[in-house]
Design a protein around this motif. Sequence first.
Motif, PDB file in Angstrom:
ATOM      1  N   LEU A 137       3.094  -3.304   8.316  1.00 44.75           N
ATOM      2  CA  LEU A 137       4.537  -3.473   8.462  1.00 44.75           C
ATOM      3  C   LEU A 137       5.216  -2.305   7.771  1.00 44.75           C
ATOM      4  O   LEU A 137       5.100  -2.146   6.551  1.00 44.75           O
ATOM      5  CB  LEU A 137       5.017  -4.781   7.824  1.00 44.75           C
ATOM      6  N   VAL A 138       5.888  -1.452   8.543  1.00 41.22           N
ATOM      7  CA  VAL A 138       6.644  -0.334   7.983  1.00 41.22           C
ATOM      8  C   VAL A 138       8.043  -0.862   7.687  1.00 41.22           C
ATOM      9  O   VAL A 138       8.729  -1.365   8.582  1.00 41.22           O
ATOM     10  CB  VAL A 138       6.719   0.857   8.967  1.00 41.22           C
ATOM     11  N   LEU A 139       8.448  -0.748   6.433  1.00 44.49           N
ATOM     12  CA  LEU A 139       9.738  -1.287   6.001  1.00 44.49           C
ATOM     13  C   LEU A 139      10.681  -0.167   5.590  1.00 44.49           C
ATOM     14  O   LEU A 139      10.247   0.866   5.060  1.00 44.49           O
ATOM     15  CB  LEU A 139       9.542  -2.237   4.822  1.00 44.49           C
ATOM     16  N   LEU A 190      16.381  -4.493  11.071  1.00 46.72           N
ATOM     17  CA  LEU A 190      17.042  -3.954   9.883  1.00 46.72           C
ATOM     18  C   LEU A 190      16.079  -3.423   8.819  1.00 46.72           C
ATOM     19  O   LEU A 190      16.274  -2.335   8.306  1.00 46.72           O
ATOM     20  CB  LEU A 190      17.961  -5.007   9.261  1.00 46.72           C
ATOM     21  N   ASN A 191      15.060  -4.197   8.453  1.00 48.93           N
ATOM     22  CA  ASN A 191      14.121  -3.737   7.423  1.00 48.93           C
ATOM     23  C   ASN A 191      12.750  -3.440   8.011  1.00 48.93           C
ATOM     24  O   ASN A 191      12.138  -2.436   7.680  1.00 48.93           O
ATOM     25  CB  ASN A 191      14.011  -4.745   6.275  1.00 48.93           C
ATOM     26  N   LEU A 192      12.259  -4.284   8.879  1.00 51.21           N
ATOM     27  CA  LEU A 192      10.966  -4.059   9.528  1.00 51.21           C
ATOM     28  C   LEU A 192      11.185  -3.061  10.663  1.00 51.21           C
ATOM     29  O   LEU A 192      11.652  -3.418  11.733  1.00 51.21           O
ATOM     30  CB  LEU A 192      10.403  -5.381  10.063  1.00 51.21           C
ATOM     31  N   THR A 193      10.871  -1.784  10.405  1.00 46.71           N
ATOM     32  CA  THR A 193      11.187  -0.740  11.387  1.00 46.71           C
ATOM     33  C   THR A 193      10.083  -0.525  12.411  1.00 46.71           C
ATOM     34  O   THR A 193      10.368  -0.167  13.548  1.00 46.71           O
ATOM     35  CB  THR A 193      11.502   0.597  10.689  1.00 46.71           C
ATOM     36  N   ASP A 194       8.815  -0.708  12.000  1.00 46.46           N
ATOM     37  CA  ASP A 194       7.681  -0.523  12.900  1.00 46.46           C
ATOM     38  C   ASP A 194       6.573  -1.492  12.530  1.00 46.46           C
ATOM     39  O   ASP A 194       6.437  -1.882  11.364  1.00 46.46           O
ATOM     40  CB  ASP A 194       7.101   0.897  12.790  1.00 46.46           C
ATOM     41  N   VAL A 195       5.762  -1.849  13.526  1.00 44.41           N
ATOM     42  CA  VAL A 195       4.533  -2.601  13.308  1.00 44.41           C
ATOM     43  C   VAL A 195       3.409  -1.687  13.767  1.00 44.41           C
ATOM     44  O   VAL A 195       3.507  -1.051  14.813  1.00 44.41           O
ATOM     45  CB  VAL A 195       4.526  -3.918  14.120  1.00 44.41           C
ATOM     46  N   VAL A 196       2.344  -1.591  12.963  1.00 43.78           N
ATOM     47  CA  VAL A 196       1.260  -0.648  13.237  1.00 43.78           C
ATOM     48  C   VAL A 196      -0.064  -1.398  13.302  1.00 43.78           C
ATOM     49  O   VAL A 196      -0.393  -2.170  12.399  1.00 43.78           O
ATOM     50  CB  VAL A 196       1.181   0.421  12.124  1.00 43.78           C
ATOM     51  N   ARG A 197      -0.817  -1.154  14.380  1.00 43.15           N
ATOM     52  CA  ARG A 197      -2.177  -1.687  14.435  1.00 43.15           C
ATOM     53  C   ARG A 197      -3.037  -0.694  13.657  1.00 43.15           C
ATOM     54  O   ARG A 197      -3.262   0.429  14.091  1.00 43.15           O
ATOM     55  CB  ARG A 197      -2.657  -1.808  15.876  1.00 43.15           C
ATOM     56  N   THR A 198      -3.513  -1.114  12.489  1.00 41.29           N
ATOM     57  CA  THR A 198      -4.304  -0.212  11.651  1.00 41.29           C
ATOM     58  C   THR A 198      -5.795  -0.343  11.903  1.00 41.29           C
ATOM     59  O   THR A 198      -6.563   0.504  11.457  1.00 41.29           O
ATOM     60  CB  THR A 198      -4.015  -0.425  10.149  1.00 41.29           C
ATOM     61  N   VAL A 256       3.059   7.514   9.959  1.00 37.78           N
ATOM     62  CA  VAL A 256       4.277   6.709  10.036  1.00 37.78           C
ATOM     63  C   VAL A 256       5.035   6.904   8.732  1.00 37.78           C
ATOM     64  O   VAL A 256       4.431   7.145   7.691  1.00 37.78           O
ATOM     65  CB  VAL A 256       3.984   5.198  10.248  1.00 37.78           C
ATOM     66  N   SER A 257       6.358   6.826   8.797  1.00 39.46           N
ATOM     67  CA  SER A 257       7.119   6.989   7.561  1.00 39.46           C
ATOM     68  C   SER A 257       8.114   5.850   7.402  1.00 39.46           C
ATOM     69  O   SER A 257       8.693   5.360   8.376  1.00 39.46           O
ATOM     70  CB  SER A 257       7.836   8.336   7.533  1.00 39.46           C
ATOM     71  N   GLY A 258       8.256   5.434   6.161  1.00 36.18           N
ATOM     72  CA  GLY A 258       9.162   4.347   5.817  1.00 36.18           C
ATOM     73  C   GLY A 258       9.387   4.323   4.318  1.00 36.18           C
ATOM     74  O   GLY A 258       8.863   5.164   3.588  1.00 36.18           O
ATOM     75  N   VAL A 302       0.858  -1.191   0.000  1.00 31.71           N
ATOM     76  CA  VAL A 302       0.000   0.000   0.000  1.00 31.71           C
ATOM     77  C   VAL A 302       0.891   1.236   0.000  1.00 31.71           C
ATOM     78  O   VAL A 302       2.077   1.175   0.346  1.00 31.71           O
ATOM     79  CB  VAL A 302      -0.962   0.018   1.213  1.00 31.71           C
ATOM     80  N   ASP A 303       0.284   2.380  -0.382  1.00 31.90           N
ATOM     81  CA  ASP A 303       1.026   3.642  -0.404  1.00 31.90           C
ATOM     82  C   ASP A 303       1.121   4.276   0.976  1.00 31.90           C
ATOM     83  O   ASP A 303       2.050   5.045   1.252  1.00 31.90           O
ATOM     84  CB  ASP A 303       0.373   4.631  -1.374  1.00 31.90           C
ATOM     85  N   GLU A 304       0.125   3.999   1.824  1.00 34.82           N
ATOM     86  CA  GLU A 304       0.117   4.504   3.190  1.00 34.82           C
ATOM     87  C   GLU A 304      -0.838   3.649   4.012  1.00 34.82           C
ATOM     88  O   GLU A 304      -1.649   2.909   3.467  1.00 34.82           O
ATOM     89  CB  GLU A 304      -0.317   5.973   3.242  1.00 34.82           C
TER      90      GLU A 304
END
Length: 192
Positions: free
Chosen positions: A167-169, A148-156, A113-115, A99-101
């Motif tokens: 999954l913010v990568l 390293l790649n998975l920077t954040d996990v977000v409950r959407t 969130v930004s990634g 997704v884009d966001e």
Amino acid sequence: MRPSSPRAGSRVLASLACMTLLTACGQAVQTALPQQQPAATRTDRPEPDTPTSTAEVDVQRDGIEPAVVTGVRFAGHDTYDRLVIDLKGKVPGYSVEWVDEFVEDGSGKPMDVSGGAYLQVTLSPANAHDAKGKATWNGGPVFPTGLLNLTDVVRTGDFEGRVGIGLVLARKAAFQVKEQGGPSRLIIDVAH
């Protein structure tokens, strides 16, 4: 002339064989040239569990009781980062898509969130709350990972029988999805 004994002939043949072998071997010479590339090592090849595809996944499971998300865990491995979604009940249907966001389920508001890339996991039928409305997955909505790649996990979201997990990568990379039982869980591995 005296006939030779069989034993003497065997010794002569053995001696000739040794001399031939030593002569054929010659001198061993090794040369190391600076422009030669080092031999491939084990770390040059991906590990067996390393994800290899960026294709989106869609698994439908209708007619089952909603699973309950009880928690989310994450960990880093040599060549990939892992997200584990712990479940009570059977593994529900799920989609994993780029997704884009991220937007909040229900309200549609963008999440701050930004990634470099965003991978949305949606479980259905599923809930992240009990029959009384109490959350079964606490914290968040953003969980920093330090990986390293998975920077954040977000409950959407947790809305109308669907649970959203983002999954913010740091960058778009190959991923793979696995289901496991005893207890039920959904695993998403994302390459570094």
